[in-house]
Design a protein around this motif. Structure first.
Motif, PDB file in Angstrom:
ATOM      1  N   ALA A   1      -6.626  -3.563  -4.345  1.00  0.00           N
ATOM      2  CA  ALA A   1      -7.417  -2.775  -3.396  1.00  0.00           C
ATOM      3  C   ALA A   1      -6.542  -1.761  -2.671  1.00  0.00           C
ATOM      4  CB  ALA A   1      -8.113  -3.697  -2.402  1.00  0.00           C
ATOM      5  N   GLY A   2      -5.343  -2.180  -2.276  1.00  0.00           N
ATOM      6  CA  GLY A   2      -4.441  -1.271  -1.575  1.00  0.00           C
ATOM      7  C   GLY A   2      -4.040  -0.081  -2.426  1.00  0.00           C
ATOM      8  N   ILE A   3      -3.745  -0.312  -3.708  1.00  0.00           N
ATOM      9  CA  ILE A   3      -3.388   0.783  -4.609  1.00  0.00           C
ATOM     10  C   ILE A   3      -4.562   1.736  -4.785  1.00  0.00           C
ATOM     11  CG2 ILE A   3      -2.880   1.334  -7.028  1.00  0.00           C
ATOM     12  CD1 ILE A   3      -1.145  -1.215  -7.101  1.00  0.00           C
ATOM     13  N   LEU A   4      -5.745   1.184  -5.003  1.00  0.00           N
ATOM     14  CA  LEU A   4      -6.922   2.030  -5.233  1.00  0.00           C
ATOM     15  C   LEU A   4      -7.282   2.847  -3.992  1.00  0.00           C
ATOM     16  CD1 LEU A   4      -9.149  -0.431  -7.307  1.00  0.00           C
ATOM     17  CD2 LEU A   4      -7.729   1.453  -8.155  1.00  0.00           C
ATOM     18  N   LEU A   5      -7.109   2.260  -2.831  1.00  0.00           N
ATOM     19  CA  LEU A   5      -7.344   2.999  -1.583  1.00  0.00           C
ATOM     20  C   LEU A   5      -6.296   4.106  -1.413  1.00  0.00           C
ATOM     21  CD1 LEU A   5      -8.202  -0.062   0.644  1.00  0.00           C
ATOM     22  CD2 LEU A   5      -9.694   1.944   0.395  1.00  0.00           C
ATOM     23  N   GLU A   6      -5.056   3.793  -1.733  1.00  0.00           N
ATOM     24  CA  GLU A   6      -3.954   4.747  -1.566  1.00  0.00           C
ATOM     25  C   GLU A   6      -4.155   5.997  -2.416  1.00  0.00           C
ATOM     26  OE1 GLU A   6       0.928   4.965  -2.093  1.00  0.00           O
ATOM     27  OE2 GLU A   6      -0.163   3.133  -2.586  1.00  0.00           O
TER      28      GLU A   6
ATOM     29  N   GLY B   1     -12.185  -9.888 -13.053  1.00  0.00           N
ATOM     30  CA  GLY B   1     -11.748  -8.644 -12.435  1.00  0.00           C
ATOM     31  C   GLY B   1     -10.623  -8.890 -11.457  1.00  0.00           C
ATOM     32  N   LEU B   2      -9.972  -7.807 -11.042  1.00  0.00           N
ATOM     33  CA  LEU B   2      -8.846  -7.932 -10.122  1.00  0.00           C
ATOM     34  C   LEU B   2      -9.280  -7.941  -8.657  1.00  0.00           C
ATOM     35  CD1 LEU B   2      -6.152  -5.595 -11.730  1.00  0.00           C
ATOM     36  CD2 LEU B   2      -6.482  -8.053 -12.041  1.00  0.00           C
ATOM     37  N   ALA B   3     -10.302  -7.157  -8.330  1.00  0.00           N
ATOM     38  CA  ALA B   3     -10.717  -7.049  -6.933  1.00  0.00           C
ATOM     39  C   ALA B   3     -12.199  -6.717  -6.859  1.00  0.00           C
ATOM     40  CB  ALA B   3      -9.905  -5.968  -6.212  1.00  0.00           C
ATOM     41  N   THR B   4     -12.800  -7.037  -5.719  1.00  0.00           N
ATOM     42  CA  THR B   4     -14.204  -6.734  -5.458  1.00  0.00           C
ATOM     43  C   THR B   4     -14.309  -5.915  -4.166  1.00  0.00           C
ATOM     44  OG1 THR B   4     -14.600  -8.665  -4.059  1.00  0.00           O
ATOM     45  CG2 THR B   4     -14.840  -8.967  -6.458  1.00  0.00           C
TER      46      THR B   4
ATOM     47  N   ALA C   1      -9.166  -2.286   3.462  1.00  0.00           N
ATOM     48  CA  ALA C   1      -9.382  -0.983   4.107  1.00  0.00           C
ATOM     49  C   ALA C   1      -9.341  -1.103   5.621  1.00  0.00           C
ATOM     50  CB  ALA C   1     -10.719  -0.401   3.660  1.00  0.00           C
ATOM     51  N   GLU C   2      -9.957  -2.138   6.160  1.00  0.00           N
ATOM     52  CA  GLU C   2      -9.947  -2.339   7.614  1.00  0.00           C
ATOM     53  C   GLU C   2      -8.549  -2.715   8.092  1.00  0.00           C
ATOM     54  OE1 GLU C   2     -14.181  -3.572   9.354  1.00  0.00           O
ATOM     55  OE2 GLU C   2     -13.273  -5.154   8.136  1.00  0.00           O
ATOM     56  N   LYS C   3      -7.897  -3.585   7.355  1.00  0.00           N
ATOM     57  CA  LYS C   3      -6.564  -4.047   7.750  1.00  0.00           C
ATOM     58  C   LYS C   3      -5.558  -2.902   7.786  1.00  0.00           C
ATOM     59  CE  LYS C   3      -4.478  -6.595   4.719  1.00  0.00           C
ATOM     60  NZ  LYS C   3      -4.190  -7.762   3.851  1.00  0.00           N
ATOM     61  N   ARG C   4      -5.694  -1.959   6.841  1.00  0.00           N
ATOM     62  CA  ARG C   4      -4.727  -0.869   6.740  1.00  0.00           C
ATOM     63  C   ARG C   4      -5.232   0.446   7.328  1.00  0.00           C
ATOM     64  NH1 ARG C   4      -1.996  -1.855   0.729  1.00  0.00           N
ATOM     65  NH2 ARG C   4      -2.067  -4.148   0.809  1.00  0.00           N
TER      66      ARG C   4
END
Length: 224
Positions: free
Chosen positions: A16-21, A183-186, A194-197
Motif C-alpha cells: 500500500a505504501g509503494i502504491l500510494l507513493e 492478493g498483496l493488499a486491499t 494512507a491515514e498513517k502516512r
C-alpha cells in the motif's frame, strides 16, 4: 500462525505504501470515478503505473512470489497466465522469478490466424495460476479462468497485486467455480496506510471509509 499473520500485514502495508507513493492509489470524493460496470466510486487504483517504476515493481513482484509460495506452494503451479492486457507484464515478471513458462489470455479469441484466445504453449492438465493487476468486482477473472479451463488447464488460483476487498460477491463467485483469490493488499490496508502516512486529508479519508463500509449505500446517498 502469528508470524505468518504479522508477515502478511508487513507485506500489505509495504504494498500500500509503494502504491500510494507512486500515485497508483487515488481518492476523489468530489468527482467519483466510474468502474467498468458503470458503478461509481470515490477511489481508484491504477496498478499499471508500476510498469514505470522499476525498483517499486521489483519489490512488489518479490513479495508476490513470497505470498504465492506461502499460500499456494511453488511446486503446485506449472505455468503462469497473464490476463489481457494489464496482467501480462506482472505475469511475465512472476514467471521469470519462479522459473515457470507463461501464457497470456485474450479477452476474446482473435479474429484471424489460429483464432487463438490463449497465446503461448499450454499443455493439457497444466496447473495454471492466473495473474492480473487487480480485482474489484471479479468479472474478468471468471472469464479468463473459463477460457483457460476450456483450453485444458487446471485453474484453482488467481493472484492480483491489489484486491478492492469491498465486493464480497467477487470472492463468492470465484469460490463457487473452485478458484481462490490471492492478493498483496486491499483497500482496508490502503486506507490504514494512507491515514498513517498522511496521504489523504482527514475529511477525504473519512468519506473513503464510509464508501468502503457500504459502497452501494454511499453511491445511493449521492444519487449516483
Amino acid at each position: 500462525m502469528a508470524d505468518v499473520t504479522q508477515d502478511r500485514r508487513r507485506i500489505a502495508d509495504t504494498t500500500a505504501g509503494i502504491l500510494l507513493e507512486i500515485g497508483a492509489i487515488l481518492a476523489n470524493t468530489d468527482e467519483p470515478f466510474t468502474f467498468t460496470s458503470g458503478s461509481r466510486s470515490p477511489v481508484y487504483v491504477d496498478i499499471r503505473k508500476l510498469i514505470g517504476y522499476p525498483r517499486a515493481r521489483a519489490k512488489i513482484m518479490d513479495m508476490a512470489v513470497e505470498v504465492i509460495g506461502q499460500e499456494i506452494g511453488y511446486e503446485s503451479i506449472d505455468a503462469i497466465a497473464g490476463g489481457e492486457t494489464a496482467g501480462i507484464p506482472f505475469a511475465a515478471w512472476i514467471a521469470e522469478r519462479m522459473g515457470l513458462p507463461m501464457v497470456y489470455v485474450r479477452k476474446k479469441p482473435k479474429g484471424f490466424g489460429r483464432m487463438a484466445q490463449i497465446e503461448g504453449e499450454l499443455r493439457e492438465g497444466q496447473r495454471v495460476l492466473l495473474v492480473e493487476d487487480l480485482a474489484s468486482e471479479g468479472g474478468s477473472k471468471i472469464a479468463f479462468c473459463n477460457a483457460l479451463r476450456q483450453a485444458g488447464a487446471v485453474v484453482g488460483h488467481t493472484f492480483v497485486v491489489f484486491h478492492y476487498g469491498i465486493f464480497p460477491e467477487s470472492i463468492d463467485r470465484l469460490r463457487e467455480m473452485g478458484v481462490r483469490l490471492h492478493g498483496l493488499a486491499t483497500w482496508a490496508d490502503a486506507i490504514d496506510t494512507a491515514e498513517k502516512r498522511g496521504y489523504f486529508p482527514p475529511p477525504v479519508a473519512a468519506d473513503v471509509r464510509r464508501f468502503l463500509d457500504d459502497p452501494r449505500g454511499w453511491a445511493a446517498s449521492r444519487g449516483l
